[in-house]
Design an enzyme around this catalytic site. Structure first.
Site, PDB file in Angstrom:
ATOM      1  N   ASP A 117      -1.919  -1.868  10.461  1.00 11.36           N
ATOM      2  CA  ASP A 117      -2.065  -1.672   9.195  1.00 11.36           C
ATOM      3  C   ASP A 117      -2.901  -2.963   8.314  1.00 11.36           C
ATOM      4  O   ASP A 117      -3.100  -3.024   7.312  1.00 11.36           O
ATOM      5  CB  ASP A 117      -0.894  -1.552   8.306  1.00 11.36           C
ATOM      6  CG  ASP A 117      -0.484   0.009   8.083  1.00 11.36           C
ATOM      7  OD1 ASP A 117      -1.118   0.953   8.697  1.00 11.36           O
ATOM      8  OD2 ASP A 117       0.784   0.357   7.977  1.00 11.36           O
ATOM      9  N   ALA A 151       9.636  -0.870   4.888  1.00 10.67           N
ATOM     10  CA  ALA A 151       9.726   0.376   3.739  1.00 10.67           C
ATOM     11  C   ALA A 151       8.510   1.273   3.777  1.00 10.67           C
ATOM     12  O   ALA A 151       8.500   2.163   2.874  1.00 10.67           O
ATOM     13  CB  ALA A 151       9.665  -0.546   2.273  1.00 10.67           C
ATOM     14  N   LYS A 211       0.955  -1.147  -0.110  1.00  9.56           N
ATOM     15  CA  LYS A 211      -0.037   0.113   0.047  1.00  9.56           C
ATOM     16  C   LYS A 211       0.924   1.243  -0.059  1.00  9.56           C
ATOM     17  O   LYS A 211       1.915   1.177   0.432  1.00  9.56           O
ATOM     18  CB  LYS A 211      -0.841  -0.050   1.099  1.00  9.56           C
ATOM     19  CG  LYS A 211      -0.095  -0.015   2.478  1.00  9.56           C
ATOM     20  CD  LYS A 211       0.178   1.465   2.989  1.00  9.56           C
ATOM     21  CE  LYS A 211       0.933   1.129   4.611  1.00  9.56           C
ATOM     22  NZ  LYS A 211       1.767   2.444   4.598  1.00  9.56           N
ATOM     23  N   LEU A 248       5.692   0.219   3.099  1.00  7.74           N
ATOM     24  CA  LEU A 248       4.531  -0.218   2.081  1.00  7.74           C
ATOM     25  C   LEU A 248       3.682  -1.133   2.755  1.00  7.74           C
ATOM     26  O   LEU A 248       2.751  -1.942   1.884  1.00  7.74           O
ATOM     27  CB  LEU A 248       5.544  -0.739   0.994  1.00  7.74           C
ATOM     28  CG  LEU A 248       6.359   0.386   0.125  1.00  7.74           C
ATOM     29  CD1 LEU A 248       7.251  -0.474  -0.785  1.00  7.74           C
ATOM     30  CD2 LEU A 248       5.345   0.939  -0.670  1.00  7.74           C
ATOM     31  N   GLY A 263       4.129  -4.279   3.787  1.00 11.20           N
ATOM     32  CA  GLY A 263       4.247  -5.758   3.414  1.00 11.20           C
ATOM     33  C   GLY A 263       3.888  -6.867   4.589  1.00 11.20           C
ATOM     34  O   GLY A 263       3.054  -7.586   4.154  1.00 11.20           O
ATOM     35  N   GLY A 264       4.370  -6.513   5.521  1.00 16.51           N
ATOM     36  CA  GLY A 264       4.118  -7.576   6.632  1.00 16.51           C
ATOM     37  C   GLY A 264       2.879  -7.661   6.948  1.00 16.51           C
ATOM     38  O   GLY A 264       2.229  -8.815   7.321  1.00 16.51           O
ATOM     39  N   SER A 265       2.258  -6.469   7.229  1.00 20.19           N
ATOM     40  CA  SER A 265       0.782  -6.646   7.426  1.00 20.19           C
ATOM     41  C   SER A 265       0.091  -7.090   6.373  1.00 20.19           C
ATOM     42  O   SER A 265      -1.101  -7.826   6.899  1.00 20.19           O
ATOM     43  CB  SER A 265       0.303  -4.965   7.758  1.00 20.19           C
ATOM     44  OG  SER A 265       1.323  -4.418   8.733  1.00 20.19           O
TER      45      SER A 265
HETATM   46  P1  ATP Z   1       5.777  -0.935   9.941  1.00 20.97           P
HETATM   47  O1  ATP Z   1       4.982   0.395   9.882  1.00 20.97           O
HETATM   48  O2  ATP Z   1       4.885  -1.910  10.644  1.00 20.97           O
HETATM   49  O3  ATP Z   1       7.058  -0.935  10.295  1.00 20.97           O
HETATM   50  P2  ATP Z   1       6.388  -1.289   7.028  1.00 20.97           P
HETATM   51  O4  ATP Z   1       5.456  -1.424   5.949  1.00 20.97           O
HETATM   52  O5  ATP Z   1       7.282  -0.125   7.077  1.00 20.97           O
HETATM   53  O6  ATP Z   1       5.578  -1.627   8.310  1.00 20.97           O
HETATM   54  P3  ATP Z   1       7.036  -4.147   7.128  1.00 20.97           P
HETATM   55  O7  ATP Z   1       7.726  -4.516   5.595  1.00 20.97           O
HETATM   56  O8  ATP Z   1       5.847  -4.540   7.403  1.00 20.97           O
HETATM   57  O9  ATP Z   1       6.983  -2.727   7.082  1.00 20.97           O
HETATM   58  O10 ATP Z   1       7.930  -4.598   8.234  1.00 20.97           O
HETATM   59  C1  ATP Z   1       8.190  -3.982   9.526  1.00 20.97           C
HETATM   60  C2  ATP Z   1       8.831  -5.216  10.455  1.00 20.97           C
HETATM   61  O11 ATP Z   1       8.047  -6.354  10.558  1.00 20.97           O
HETATM   62  C3  ATP Z   1      10.210  -5.492   9.833  1.00 20.97           C
HETATM   63  O12 ATP Z   1      11.099  -5.003  10.797  1.00 20.97           O
HETATM   64  C4  ATP Z   1      10.167  -6.999   9.587  1.00 20.97           C
HETATM   65  O13 ATP Z   1      11.298  -7.468  10.125  1.00 20.97           O
HETATM   66  C5  ATP Z   1       8.789  -7.554  10.483  1.00 20.97           C
HETATM   67  N1  ATP Z   1       8.168  -8.431   9.661  1.00 20.97           N
HETATM   68  C6  ATP Z   1       7.929  -9.642  10.229  1.00 20.97           C
HETATM   69  N2  ATP Z   1       6.928 -10.206   9.271  1.00 20.97           N
HETATM   70  C7  ATP Z   1       7.268  -9.745   8.132  1.00 20.97           C
HETATM   71  C8  ATP Z   1       6.941 -10.302   6.874  1.00 20.97           C
HETATM   72  N3  ATP Z   1       6.079 -11.096   6.617  1.00 20.97           N
HETATM   73  N4  ATP Z   1       7.234  -9.269   5.630  1.00 20.97           N
HETATM   74  C9  ATP Z   1       7.929  -8.320   6.228  1.00 20.97           C
HETATM   75  N5  ATP Z   1       8.204  -7.862   7.335  1.00 20.97           N
HETATM   76  C10 ATP Z   1       7.982  -8.774   8.427  1.00 20.97           C
END
Ligand code: ATP
Length: 294
Positions: A138, A99, A12, A101, A103-105
């Protein structure tokens, strides 16, 4: 009944992110307009035999084992439903990690949606959204997708009229940025003053499919903090605008920058140009849905 399913878990961008007052629980209230994009991870979910064992296989860059949000989502689902089945998950990671974006959520939302489907929709949509919010702010958005307003800490999600598939280019400077660190910098240094009624105006512009207005309304309170922590972010924003993007913004807490362009031809040109300044550049477009069957 099926015992396995493959889902797309989209990234997103936050087209609008206004950070409000710090709440009593120490978190900031936000108002944000979130938009899913076509860049996706792939998540395979399988219900195996009895036993409650969760096995996760990851292809690409993401935590292995219990720290992965896919694992946590599966554990939360088994606990909430009392289902005593084992779960196998295969994650193909394409969205850069930490990032901005989401992705983990998105991966977590895909696991919840996949397991609920395989288990015969044991949880209603409200229960599923509550479970999603318990995993991360998210996560509910990705169950609602493709265009939505997030309030509270971002977890109170209401769908907005679907936006057209506008093209955009994502550019990531290759430095992960923790959300907590960005908020600490925001608390110390502040952010820009949000435009009055900005979130509603963005929702209107998206509903009308007015790409120029969407570009003119881009706003993120966290952008100054992200730029001060990773100076390459500010440089990427400037490069994108200099190269002719309609508008450019940091997504979420960064460090990914996204740039809106008029058409796929411009997107291709901007992708090439940004590729000279950032290690990871992706051309994509707005997506009309959140997580869904692949
Ligand atoms: P946030 O705002 O939650 O940090 P984000 O979009 O910036 O979100 P994500 O890629 O979701 O970043 O990763 C956030 C953290 O979640 C990372 O530090 C990563 O180690 C952890 N994480 C756990 N599971 C996952 C996954 N399936 N994909 C990506 N990161 C993950």
């Amino acid at each position: 009944m099926r015992d396995s399913v493959l889902l797309e878990a989209p990234a997103k961008v936050n087209l609008y992110l206004e950070v409000g007052a710090k709440r009593r629980d120490g978190y900031h209230a936000v108002r944000t307009v979130m938009q899913a994009v076509e860049l996706c991870d792939l998540v395979g979910v399988e219900l195996a035999g009895r036993g409650g064992v969760i096995a996760l296989e990851v292809e690409g860059e993401a935590p292995r084992g219990e720290d992965n949000l896919c694992h946590r989502a599966a554990a939360a689902f088994l606990e909430a439903t009392g289902l005593r089945r084992s779960v196998r998950i295969r994650l193909v990671k394409r969205i850069p990690v930490a990032a901005g974006l989401g992705g983990g959520s998105s991966d977590a939302a895909a696991v919840l949606r996949g397991l609920n489907f395989l288990a015969g929709e044991v949880l209603g949509s409200r229960e599923l959204l509550e479970l999603a919010a318990s995993l991360g702010m998210d996560v509910p958005f990705f169950l609602v997708g493709g265009t939505a307003m997030g309030e509270g800490r971002g977890e109170r999600v209401s769908p907005l009229a679907q936006a057209p598939p506008l093209p955009l280019v994502l550019a990531n400077p290759g430095t992960p940025l923790s959300t907590a660190e960005v908020y600490r910098r925001y608390d110390a240094a502040g952010g820009g003053e949000p435009p009055r009624g900005g979130a509603e105006a963005m929702g209107e512009a998206l509903r009308a499919g007015d790409a120029r207005r969407v570009a003119s309304l881009l706003f993120n309170s966290l952008q100054p903090a992200a730029c001060s922590l990773v100076p390459a972010v500010g440089a990427l924003l400037e490069h994108a605008l200099w190269a002719g993007a309609r508008g450019a913004l940091v997504s979420g807490s960064g460090p990914t920058v996204f740039a809106l362009v008029s058409d796929q031809g411009e997107a291709e040109e901007l992708e090439k140009e940004m590729g000279r300044h950032a290690p990871l550049v992706v051309r994509t477009s707005f997506r009309s849905a959140g997580v869904g069957l692949a």
